[in-house]
Enzyme design. Structure first.
Site, short mmCIF file in Angstrom:
data_model
loop_
_atom_site.label_atom_id
_atom_site.label_comp_id
_atom_site.label_asym_id
_atom_site.label_seq_id
_atom_site.Cartn_x
_atom_site.Cartn_y
_atom_site.Cartn_z
N LYS A 1 0.83 -1.22 0.00
CA LYS A 1 0.00 0.00 0.00
C LYS A 1 0.85 1.26 0.00
O LYS A 1 0.46 2.28 -0.57
CB LYS A 1 -0.91 0.01 1.24
CG LYS A 1 -2.02 -1.02 1.21
CD LYS A 1 -3.00 -0.82 2.36
CE LYS A 1 -2.39 -1.08 3.72
NZ LYS A 1 -1.92 -2.46 3.91
N HIS B 1 4.22 1.20 6.40
CA HIS B 1 4.30 1.50 4.99
C HIS B 1 5.75 1.83 4.64
O HIS B 1 6.39 2.61 5.33
CB HIS B 1 3.42 2.70 4.62
CG HIS B 1 1.96 2.40 4.63
ND1 HIS B 1 1.00 3.39 4.53
CD2 HIS B 1 1.29 1.24 4.73
CE1 HIS B 1 -0.20 2.83 4.56
NE2 HIS B 1 -0.05 1.54 4.70
N GLN C 1 -3.26 -2.12 7.64
CA GLN C 1 -3.49 -3.57 7.62
C GLN C 1 -4.29 -3.97 6.37
O GLN C 1 -4.11 -3.41 5.32
CB GLN C 1 -4.18 -4.04 8.91
CG GLN C 1 -3.30 -3.99 10.14
CD GLN C 1 -3.47 -2.71 10.94
OE1 GLN C 1 -4.51 -2.08 10.94
NE2 GLN C 1 -2.42 -2.33 11.62
#
Length: 430
Positions: A16, A41, A223
């Site tokens: 992500k 991240h 998540q």
């Protein structure tokens, strides 16, 4: 102007960070709406690596970045992360960063309790990161949490501290531990308060203002949907709702604000920690996926479990989270495999089913049903157009689209921001 919500459509760790970073350069504001500093991240920008846990990814590019009320905030972890990023040349000020003043705080006692309970659980361990996320959410719903706004009124917080300590003292006694050192806790909060309060604000109001100005807002989930406390592989889940619907409650905007929901999906499957994993490969293929994909947790450095792509799970998460389109990541990791497999169903006690059952007992008994496809020997790394992809890689991607019943919006072929094949620009779709 359209908004975009990014959610992980597997167990997290789908890549992500890169996608959010790419979108953040096209957004006017980026908002975290759930989770804590157990999220991670990794951004790679111009060859420079940034590791984020709490801060929204937009902060690296100077985009207005906000932490919504659905997040539980460890103020000391926040300070450490800000100091580290500032050391890398990132400017973080009250002008480009804000924290919802109604965020619940993660306190040192939460991390202690998290570790004590996990250690005592024996076979019941669920693989928590021991960062106090779960206990902090418990205190929030138990109405005994200390919130960001309380940091400005610590001298008037006796009643709330009574509630907090009464609960935790009883738990600590059960583990043979001394009660909460209330004076030490207050002293720690007094020390960190000025740092946190400079960023505190009613984030819902700030978002209302930027929306009125026509801003493009990126809502950044942590998540993945399979770790959602309701819809995930319970009890091996996180302590918050990770689905796109949480945007509304976790940031103080209405339910129509989510906009284009982009589900991030890895071209294979991984998960960190305990819990069911139907397509897990405990062999040299799984090891090869892990090595080629550098599968270690951003926050914990724990080795990720690896397996083939599970279309059953992703179809389910896309439906539950209202995904408009997926961003398929790490396709390059599959380069060089003679054959690749996709899970298209499960066998449960001899019967084939097309969904993940809610029962942990049944989840543990699932056997994957695979469809095998020819692999590709050519490299996909760094590809930025369909023409640069091998024909078999395109067939693999198209088959995934069919099986999950959701279109591909982009394909990522390396950790670098620009190594992306853009099919649909989410900000231009709505």
């Amino acid at each position: 102007m359209p908004n975009v919500t990014v959610v992980g459509a597997q167990w997290g760790d789908e890549g992500k960070g890169k996608i959010v970073d790419w979108l953040a350069t096209r957004a006017d504001a980026v908002v975290r709406f759930q989770g804590g500093h157990n999220a991670g991240h990794t951004l790679v920008v111009d060859g420079k690596t940034y590791k984020l846990s709490l801060l929204p990814s937009g902060i690296v590019t100077g985009t207005l970045s906000l932490i919504g009320n659905g997040v539980v905030l460890d103020p000391w972890a926040l300070r450490s992360e800000i100091e580290k990023l500032e050391g890398q040349g990132v400017s973080i000020t009250p002008e480009n960063f804000g924290i919802a003043d109604n965020c619940a705080l993660i306190l040192p006692l939460h991390g202690e309790l998290d570790g004590l309970r996990e250690a005592a659980a024996g076979k019941g361990q669920i693989g928590t990161t021991k960062r106090g996320i779960g206990p902090a959410y418990e205190d929030k719903v138990g109405r005994r949490a200390i919130r960001v706004c309380d940091l400005a009124h610590l001298d008037e917080l006796d009643a709330q501290l009574d509630r907090l300590c009464a609960h935790h003292d009883a738990l600590l006694a059960g583990f043979g531990k001394p009660p909460v050192d209330r004076e030490a806790l207050v002293a720690m909060l007094q020390e960190i308060a000025p740092f946190v309060l400079q960023y505190a604000q009613p984030v819902w109001k700030r978002l209302r203002e930027v929306r009125a100005d026509g801003a493009r807002i990126l809502f950044e989930g942590a998540q993945g949907v399979l770790l959602d406390v309701d819809h995930g592989t319970y009890p091996f889940v996180t302590s918050s709702n990770t689905v796109s619907g949480t945007v509304a409650s976790g940031s103080g905007v209405g339910p129509n604000a989510a906009g284009f929901v982009l589900g991030i999906v890895k071209a294979y499957t991984t998960r960190v920690g305990e819990g069911p994993f139907p397509t897990e490969l405990d062999d040299e293929v799984g090891q090869r996926l892990g090595e080629r994909g550098h599968e270690f947790g951003t926050v914990t450095a724990r080795k990720r479990r690896c397996g083939w792509f599970d279309a059953v799970l992703v179809r389910q998460t896309c439906a539950i989270s209202g995904v408009t389109g997926i961003a398929l990541t790490k396709v390059d990791v599959l380069d060089g495999f003679d054959t690749v497999k996709i899970c298209t169903g499960y066998k449960l006690d001899g019967k084939v089913i097309d969904y993940l059952p809610s029962s942990a007992v049944e989840q543990a008994r699932l056997e994957p049903v695979y469809e095998e496809m020819e692999g590709w020997s050519e490299s996909t790394e760094g590809a930025r157009s369909w023409a640069e992809l091998p024909a078999q890689a395109i067939k693999y991607i198209r088959r995934i689209e069919e099986l999950i019943e959701c279109p591909v919006a982009s394909v990522s072929t390396s950790p670098e921001r620009d190594d992306t094949i853009l099919v649909r620009n989410p900000f231009a779709e709505l």
